[in-house]
Design a protein around this motif. Structure first.
Motif, PDB file in Angstrom:
ATOM      1  N   ILE A 190       0.881  -1.159   0.000  1.00  0.00           N
ATOM      2  CA  ILE A 190       0.000   0.000   0.000  1.00  0.00           C
ATOM      3  C   ILE A 190       0.922   1.213   0.000  1.00  0.00           C
ATOM      4  O   ILE A 190       1.738   1.375   0.903  1.00  0.00           O
ATOM      5  N   LYS A 191       0.827   2.027  -1.018  1.00  0.00           N
ATOM      6  CA  LYS A 191       1.714   3.181  -1.126  1.00  0.00           C
ATOM      7  C   LYS A 191       0.943   4.463  -0.822  1.00  0.00           C
ATOM      8  O   LYS A 191      -0.102   4.732  -1.415  1.00  0.00           O
ATOM      9  N   ILE A 192       1.456   5.249   0.126  1.00  0.00           N
ATOM     10  CA  ILE A 192       0.880   6.550   0.437  1.00  0.00           C
ATOM     11  C   ILE A 192       1.341   7.540  -0.617  1.00  0.00           C
ATOM     12  O   ILE A 192       2.534   7.629  -0.926  1.00  0.00           O
ATOM     13  N   ARG A 193       0.413   8.264  -1.170  1.00  0.00           N
ATOM     14  CA  ARG A 193       0.778   9.229  -2.194  1.00  0.00           C
ATOM     15  C   ARG A 193       1.545  10.408  -1.593  1.00  0.00           C
ATOM     16  O   ARG A 193       1.265  10.830  -0.468  1.00  0.00           O
ATOM     17  N   PRO A 194       2.498  10.942  -2.320  1.00  0.00           N
ATOM     18  CA  PRO A 194       3.303  12.054  -1.796  1.00  0.00           C
ATOM     19  C   PRO A 194       2.526  13.364  -1.792  1.00  0.00           C
ATOM     20  O   PRO A 194       1.486  13.499  -2.448  1.00  0.00           O
ATOM     21  N   GLY A 195       3.043  14.327  -1.045  1.00  0.00           N
ATOM     22  CA  GLY A 195       2.500  15.675  -1.082  1.00  0.00           C
ATOM     23  C   GLY A 195       1.691  16.088   0.122  1.00  0.00           C
ATOM     24  O   GLY A 195       1.339  17.265   0.258  1.00  0.00           O
ATOM     25  N   TYR A 196       1.379  15.117   1.027  1.00  0.00           N
ATOM     26  CA  TYR A 196       0.599  15.465   2.215  1.00  0.00           C
ATOM     27  C   TYR A 196       1.561  15.917   3.317  1.00  0.00           C
ATOM     28  O   TYR A 196       2.071  15.110   4.086  1.00  0.00           O
ATOM     29  N   ALA A 240      -7.758   6.989   2.717  1.00  0.00           N
ATOM     30  CA  ALA A 240      -7.137   6.942   4.044  1.00  0.00           C
ATOM     31  C   ALA A 240      -5.658   7.308   3.952  1.00  0.00           C
ATOM     32  O   ALA A 240      -4.892   6.663   3.242  1.00  0.00           O
ATOM     33  N   LEU A 241      -5.265   8.329   4.693  1.00  0.00           N
ATOM     34  CA  LEU A 241      -3.848   8.693   4.764  1.00  0.00           C
ATOM     35  C   LEU A 241      -3.102   7.716   5.658  1.00  0.00           C
ATOM     36  O   LEU A 241      -1.914   7.443   5.443  1.00  0.00           O
ATOM     37  N   TYR A 242      -3.809   7.188   6.662  1.00  0.00           N
ATOM     38  CA  TYR A 242      -3.233   6.201   7.580  1.00  0.00           C
ATOM     39  C   TYR A 242      -4.085   4.934   7.515  1.00  0.00           C
ATOM     40  O   TYR A 242      -5.017   4.765   8.321  1.00  0.00           O
ATOM     41  N   PRO A 243      -3.808   4.042   6.573  1.00  0.00           N
ATOM     42  CA  PRO A 243      -4.634   2.838   6.405  1.00  0.00           C
ATOM     43  C   PRO A 243      -4.756   1.996   7.666  1.00  0.00           C
ATOM     44  O   PRO A 243      -5.813   1.415   7.936  1.00  0.00           O
ATOM     45  N   GLU A 244      -3.677   1.941   8.482  1.00  0.00           N
ATOM     46  CA  GLU A 244      -3.735   1.154   9.711  1.00  0.00           C
ATOM     47  C   GLU A 244      -4.783   1.717  10.671  1.00  0.00           C
ATOM     48  O   GLU A 244      -5.512   0.962  11.317  1.00  0.00           O
ATOM     49  N   LYS A 245      -4.863   3.032  10.766  1.00  0.00           N
ATOM     50  CA  LYS A 245      -5.858   3.653  11.639  1.00  0.00           C
ATOM     51  C   LYS A 245      -7.261   3.461  11.087  1.00  0.00           C
ATOM     52  O   LYS A 245      -8.222   3.250  11.848  1.00  0.00           O
ATOM     53  N   PHE A 246      -7.411   3.566   9.795  1.00  0.00           N
ATOM     54  CA  PHE A 246      -8.705   3.349   9.146  1.00  0.00           C
ATOM     55  C   PHE A 246      -9.246   1.974   9.525  1.00  0.00           C
ATOM     56  O   PHE A 246     -10.389   1.836   9.970  1.00  0.00           O
ATOM     57  N   VAL A 247      -8.412   0.943   9.367  1.00  0.00           N
ATOM     58  CA  VAL A 247      -8.818  -0.422   9.690  1.00  0.00           C
ATOM     59  C   VAL A 247      -8.970  -0.603  11.191  1.00  0.00           C
ATOM     60  O   VAL A 247      -9.911  -1.255  11.666  1.00  0.00           O
ATOM     61  N   GLY A 248      -8.052  -0.041  11.968  1.00  0.00           N
ATOM     62  CA  GLY A 248      -8.119  -0.184  13.414  1.00  0.00           C
ATOM     63  C   GLY A 248      -9.410   0.364  13.992  1.00  0.00           C
ATOM     64  O   GLY A 248      -9.990  -0.217  14.925  1.00  0.00           O
ATOM     65  N   GLU A 249      -9.910   1.467  13.435  1.00  0.00           N
ATOM     66  CA  GLU A 249     -11.165   2.043  13.908  1.00  0.00           C
ATOM     67  C   GLU A 249     -12.360   1.172  13.521  1.00  0.00           C
ATOM     68  O   GLU A 249     -13.332   1.075  14.271  1.00  0.00           O
ATOM     69  N   ILE A 250     -12.295   0.545  12.373  1.00  0.00           N
ATOM     70  CA  ILE A 250     -13.352  -0.396  11.994  1.00  0.00           C
ATOM     71  C   ILE A 250     -13.393  -1.554  12.977  1.00  0.00           C
ATOM     72  O   ILE A 250     -14.465  -1.917  13.495  1.00  0.00           O
ATOM     73  N   GLU A 251     -12.239  -2.134  13.262  1.00  0.00           N
ATOM     74  CA  GLU A 251     -12.212  -3.280  14.171  1.00  0.00           C
ATOM     75  C   GLU A 251     -12.583  -2.865  15.597  1.00  0.00           C
ATOM     76  O   GLU A 251     -13.162  -3.669  16.337  1.00  0.00           O
ATOM     77  N   SER A 281      -7.383  10.573  -3.912  1.00  0.00           N
ATOM     78  CA  SER A 281      -6.956   9.403  -3.141  1.00  0.00           C
ATOM     79  C   SER A 281      -5.664   9.712  -2.394  1.00  0.00           C
ATOM     80  O   SER A 281      -4.804  10.451  -2.880  1.00  0.00           O
ATOM     81  N   ALA A 282      -5.523   9.099  -1.219  1.00  0.00           N
ATOM     82  CA  ALA A 282      -4.312   9.298  -0.424  1.00  0.00           C
ATOM     83  C   ALA A 282      -3.391   8.087  -0.477  1.00  0.00           C
ATOM     84  O   ALA A 282      -2.232   8.177  -0.069  1.00  0.00           O
ATOM     85  N   ASN A 283      -3.913   6.950  -0.934  1.00  0.00           N
ATOM     86  CA  ASN A 283      -3.069   5.762  -1.044  1.00  0.00           C
ATOM     87  C   ASN A 283      -3.448   4.956  -2.270  1.00  0.00           C
ATOM     88  O   ASN A 283      -4.555   5.091  -2.809  1.00  0.00           O
TER      89      ASN A 283
END
Length: 239
Positions: A41-47, A161-172, A195-197
């Motif tokens: 999963i690649k985070i797009r640059p520029g943020y 999602a800029l932070y995919p781990e947090k996105f999933v963590g909040e779902i769980e 898109s951010a990723n």
């Protein structure tokens, strides 16, 4: 002189034998395999900051032209598409009329309307910009809900999602044990400039779900997204 020739001969043989081995290991260490490249999963640059990221997402959500399209031309079309998906999930016993549901990144709430139309009335959407009464305000990196609130969560905005781990963590966190999460993602297209990723494999997504099992993965025609991944939260999520 003879001794020098002998030494030179052994050096030449050593080089001929070891060079291919050295080249092989060099390529293995410094060139990732095709699978390794795709398993990302690649985070797009520029943020440059989280505030900048939020503002960029708001630029899309508050865009007057897009909001007009979402509430007119796209309204019925998207509701029909979402209704078809949700009916299919009901047939698979992954969703029921009694499920308490959350639609993540719901914009103006077509997903919520679709759930209600198929009989799942206890449904709400969440987005950075609220759209009452269908959508409440919330950041999917920090959901404004208590632990184990929902039986079912749906999203087609994982790529934002800029932070995919947090996105999933909040779902769980907010799913009840045994609850179901359905994500529609893009693996073959990179179309949304907001898109951010970029997701390159289902495996990379699965690794983020540490407290859930995969139910199924299938191809879909999901409004520009091509893959449906369904997870079920473990009943004993400590395992």
């Amino acid at each position: 002189m003879q001794q020098s020739k002998t030494v030179l001969k052994y050096v030449s043989v050593f080089i001929l034998v070891t060079l291919p081995i050295l080249v092989f290991f060099s390529t293995q260490q410094h060139k990732p395999s095709f699978n390794a490249q795709k398993d990302l999963i690649k985070i797009r640059p520029g943020y440059t900051s989280y505030d900048y990221y939020i503002q960029r997402q708001l630029n899309k959500t508050l865009n007057p032209r897009l909001r007009t399209i979402w509430m007119t031309r796209d309204w019925d079309r998207k509701i029909k598409v979402f209704s078809r998906f949700f009916q299919d999930l009901k047939r698979q016993n992954l969703l029921s009329n009694g499920s308490k549901c959350l639609c993540i990144g719901a914009r103006v709430g077509q997903e919520v309307v679709a759930l209600k139309r198929v009989g799942v009335n206890d449904s709400v959407g969440m987005d950075l910009v609220p759209y009452p009464p269908l959508v409440v305000q919330g950041d999917f990196h920090h959901q404004p809900f208590d632990d184990e609130t929902f039986d079912f969560e749906f999203s087609n905005v994982f790529d934002h999602a800029l932070y995919p781990e947090k996105f999933v963590g909040e779902i769980e966190r907010t799913l009840r044990p045994g609850g179901v999460c359905v994500l529609h993602v893009a693996l073959s297209t990179r179309s949304d400039k907001y898109s951010a990723n970029d997701l390159y494999s289902v495996e990379a997504l699965v690794r983020l779900f540490r407290r859930s099992d995969v139910v199924h993965v299938r191809n879909v025609d999901g409004l520009g997204l091509d893959t449906e991944v369904v997870f079920r939260k473990k009943r004993d999520s400590s395992k």
